[in-house]
Design a protein around this motif. Structure first.
Motif, PDB file in Angstrom:
ATOM      1  N   LEU A  31      20.334 -21.243 -18.768  1.00 50.87           N
ATOM      2  CA  LEU A  31      19.713 -22.414 -18.137  1.00 50.87           C
ATOM      3  C   LEU A  31      20.366 -22.736 -16.796  1.00 50.87           C
ATOM      4  N   THR A  32      21.669 -22.537 -16.719  1.00 56.16           N
ATOM      5  CA  THR A  32      22.364 -22.739 -15.441  1.00 56.16           C
ATOM      6  C   THR A  32      21.807 -21.806 -14.375  1.00 56.16           C
ATOM      7  N   GLN A  33      21.578 -20.566 -14.761  1.00 54.41           N
ATOM      8  CA  GLN A  33      21.041 -19.574 -13.823  1.00 54.41           C
ATOM      9  C   GLN A  33      19.587 -19.887 -13.471  1.00 54.41           C
ATOM     10  N   ALA A  34      18.786 -20.271 -14.471  1.00 53.68           N
ATOM     11  CA  ALA A  34      17.378 -20.590 -14.223  1.00 53.68           C
ATOM     12  C   ALA A  34      17.262 -21.768 -13.262  1.00 53.68           C
ATOM     13  N   LYS A  35      18.085 -22.770 -13.465  1.00 49.58           N
ATOM     14  CA  LYS A  35      18.051 -23.951 -12.596  1.00 49.58           C
ATOM     15  C   LYS A  35      18.484 -23.575 -11.174  1.00 49.58           C
ATOM     16  N   ALA A  36      19.511 -22.749 -11.063  1.00 48.87           N
ATOM     17  CA  ALA A  36      19.975 -22.317  -9.744  1.00 48.87           C
ATOM     18  C   ALA A  36      18.908 -21.506  -9.013  1.00 48.87           C
ATOM     19  N   ASN A  37      18.041 -20.843  -9.777  1.00 49.24           N
ATOM     20  CA  ASN A  37      16.984 -20.017  -9.188  1.00 49.24           C
ATOM     21  C   ASN A  37      15.714 -20.816  -8.876  1.00 49.24           C
ATOM     22  N   GLY A  38      15.735 -22.126  -9.154  1.00 54.70           N
ATOM     23  CA  GLY A  38      14.607 -22.960  -8.766  1.00 54.70           C
ATOM     24  C   GLY A  38      13.697 -23.436  -9.880  1.00 54.70           C
ATOM     25  N   SER A  39      13.972 -23.038 -11.115  1.00 58.46           N
ATOM     26  CA  SER A  39      13.178 -23.553 -12.228  1.00 58.46           C
ATOM     27  C   SER A  39      13.640 -24.964 -12.590  1.00 58.46           C
ATOM     28  N   ARG A  40      12.751 -25.712 -13.272  1.00 61.70           N
ATOM     29  CA  ARG A  40      13.103 -27.052 -13.737  1.00 61.70           C
ATOM     30  C   ARG A  40      13.303 -27.013 -15.245  1.00 61.70           C
ATOM     31  N   VAL A  41      14.149 -27.919 -15.741  1.00 58.74           N
ATOM     32  CA  VAL A  41      14.518 -27.929 -17.158  1.00 58.74           C
ATOM     33  C   VAL A  41      14.176 -29.292 -17.762  1.00 58.74           C
ATOM     34  N   TYR A  42      13.365 -29.278 -18.817  1.00 55.62           N
ATOM     35  CA  TYR A  42      12.957 -30.505 -19.489  1.00 55.62           C
ATOM     36  C   TYR A  42      13.211 -30.390 -20.992  1.00 55.62           C
ATOM     37  N   ILE A  43      13.524 -31.518 -21.602  1.00 54.42           N
ATOM     38  CA  ILE A  43      13.692 -31.586 -23.047  1.00 54.42           C
ATOM     39  C   ILE A  43      12.393 -32.076 -23.669  1.00 54.42           C
ATOM     40  N   ALA A  44      12.025 -31.525 -24.825  1.00 58.08           N
ATOM     41  CA  ALA A  44      10.841 -31.965 -25.566  1.00 58.08           C
ATOM     42  C   ALA A  44      11.219 -32.043 -27.037  1.00 58.08           C
ATOM     43  N   THR A  45      11.519 -33.238 -27.504  1.00 61.87           N
ATOM     44  CA  THR A  45      12.114 -33.415 -28.827  1.00 61.87           C
ATOM     45  C   THR A  45      11.428 -34.515 -29.628  1.00 61.87           C
ATOM     46  N   GLY A  46      11.592 -34.440 -30.923  1.00 61.40           N
ATOM     47  CA  GLY A  46      11.174 -35.533 -31.785  1.00 61.40           C
ATOM     48  C   GLY A  46      12.197 -36.645 -31.835  1.00 61.40           C
ATOM     49  N   ARG A  47      13.400 -36.376 -31.359  1.00 58.56           N
ATOM     50  CA  ARG A  47      14.458 -37.379 -31.403  1.00 58.56           C
ATOM     51  C   ARG A  47      14.184 -38.518 -30.420  1.00 58.56           C
ATOM     52  N   PRO A  48      14.474 -39.755 -30.816  1.00 60.34           N
ATOM     53  CA  PRO A  48      14.483 -40.848 -29.841  1.00 60.34           C
ATOM     54  C   PRO A  48      15.742 -40.759 -28.989  1.00 60.34           C
ATOM     55  N   PRO A  49      15.745 -41.388 -27.808  1.00 56.28           N
ATOM     56  CA  PRO A  49      16.898 -41.254 -26.907  1.00 56.28           C
ATOM     57  C   PRO A  49      18.247 -41.600 -27.538  1.00 56.28           C
ATOM     58  N   ILE A  50      18.263 -42.577 -28.446  1.00 54.89           N
ATOM     59  CA  ILE A  50      19.547 -43.032 -28.988  1.00 54.89           C
ATOM     60  C   ILE A  50      20.276 -41.945 -29.774  1.00 54.89           C
ATOM     61  N   ILE A  51      19.553 -40.970 -30.305  1.00 57.16           N
ATOM     62  CA  ILE A  51      20.219 -39.907 -31.056  1.00 57.16           C
ATOM     63  C   ILE A  51      20.156 -38.550 -30.337  1.00 57.16           C
ATOM     64  N   ILE A  52      19.853 -38.568 -29.049  1.00 59.93           N
ATOM     65  CA  ILE A  52      19.988 -37.331 -28.260  1.00 59.93           C
ATOM     66  C   ILE A  52      21.430 -37.304 -27.752  1.00 59.93           C
ATOM     67  N   THR A  53      22.305 -36.769 -28.575  1.00 59.46           N
ATOM     68  CA  THR A  53      23.746 -36.822 -28.284  1.00 59.46           C
ATOM     69  C   THR A  53      24.392 -35.438 -28.263  1.00 59.46           C
ATOM     70  N   ASN A  54      23.577 -34.382 -28.366  1.00 57.52           N
ATOM     71  CA  ASN A  54      24.132 -33.036 -28.523  1.00 57.52           C
ATOM     72  C   ASN A  54      23.802 -32.106 -27.360  1.00 57.52           C
ATOM     73  N   LEU A  55      23.520 -32.684 -26.185  1.00 61.29           N
ATOM     74  CA  LEU A  55      23.131 -31.871 -25.030  1.00 61.29           C
ATOM     75  C   LEU A  55      24.151 -31.933 -23.896  1.00 61.29           C
ATOM     76  N   GLY A  56      25.357 -32.357 -24.211  1.00 56.07           N
ATOM     77  CA  GLY A  56      26.364 -32.561 -23.173  1.00 56.07           C
ATOM     78  C   GLY A  56      26.598 -31.358 -22.284  1.00 56.07           C
TER      79      GLY A  56
END
Length: 263
Positions: A31-56
């Protein structure tokens, strides 16, 4: 020449391993390489924001979020979409769970409430999925004063049609045999991709979506390219354009290489 895409990723079982509860290092590097090459990165989850804690490990790379299966989408501090469940259907589900003694997570616009008479939320969310922040849950009465974005009741799949027949303004997206995620009609991850695309100004056909569960079907079908992880359920694999290896076997790295997003 590397291809640039808007990339959409489910969290549990796609970005994050069910075994280690972490994002594999190969995924972080890809993902670091994809982003550096100009792609965009989005999350699509069933989790609500309060429990999105594992993407540090990838948080600085993320351009935007589809959360609660598409009910709440945002880019930075900008709200893209917020769609609540009609209160009549909310109470149908709450009353049903109360009557039958089933566990339930109620997701409000700001807070969550947890009803856990059988210990199912604790057993699956805290222990199996290593979900954090559920200790910040608020009383049900307080959360019901907010817009309700998602309901997560715990019951077998064979009971689902009976309850959903009484919740006519809602849809269900099951990604685990013991519970389902219920949102308002017209809300799913695929619609989330369309909303983000309109907001960000890119063509939905130039997207790649990655998932492993039943609630990923809509975005796998909506995206220009739908990728199922090697550990995905069979139904999702049948809908996907491409099946990569599992989350624990460099699945995202291998798919991004296959589609020439990274060398």
């Amino acid at each position: 020449m590397n291809q640039k895409y808007a990339l959409f990723f489910d969290i549990d079982g796609t970005l994050v391993s069910f075994e280690t509860h972490e994002i594999p290092q190969s995924t972080v590097q890809a993902l670091t390489q994809a982003k550096a090459n100009g792609s965009r990165v989005y999350i699509a989850t069933g989790r609500p924001p309060i429990i999105i804690t594992n993407l540090g490990s990838i948080e600085p790379l993320i351009d935007g979020y589809i959360t609660t299966n598409g009910a709440l989408c945002y880019v930075g501090n900008e709200l893209v979409t917020c769609q609540a469940i009609p209160m009549q259907d909310v109470m149908t589900c709450v009353d049903d769970c109360m009557e039958k003694g089933n566990s339930l997570i109620v997701v409000g616009r700001k807070d969550v409430a947890v009803i856990d008479p059988k210990g199912d939320v604790d057993r699956i969310f805290r222990k199996m999925l290593a979900v954090k922040n559920l200790d910040k849950a608020q009383p049900l009465e307080e959360v019901l004063q907010q817009d309700i974005l998602q309901l997560t009741p715990f019951f077998p799949a064979d009971y689902e049609p009976e309850l959903m027949a009484r919740m006519s303004q809602c849809v269900s997206g099951r990604w685990h045999p013991e519970f389902t995620d219920i949102t308002a009609n017209g809300v799913d991850k695929g619609k989330g991709i369309l909303a983000i695309a309109r907001h960000e100004g890119f063509n939905p056909s130039h997207t790649i979506a990655f998932g492993d569960g039943g609630n990923d079907t809509s975005m796998i079908l909506q995206a220009g390219i739908g990728v199922a992880m090697g550990n995905a359920i069979d139904d999702l694999k049948q809908q996907a354009d491409y099946i990569t290896t599992s989350v624990d076997d460099d699945g995202i790295l291998n798919a991004l290489r296959h589609f020439k997003v990274i060398p």
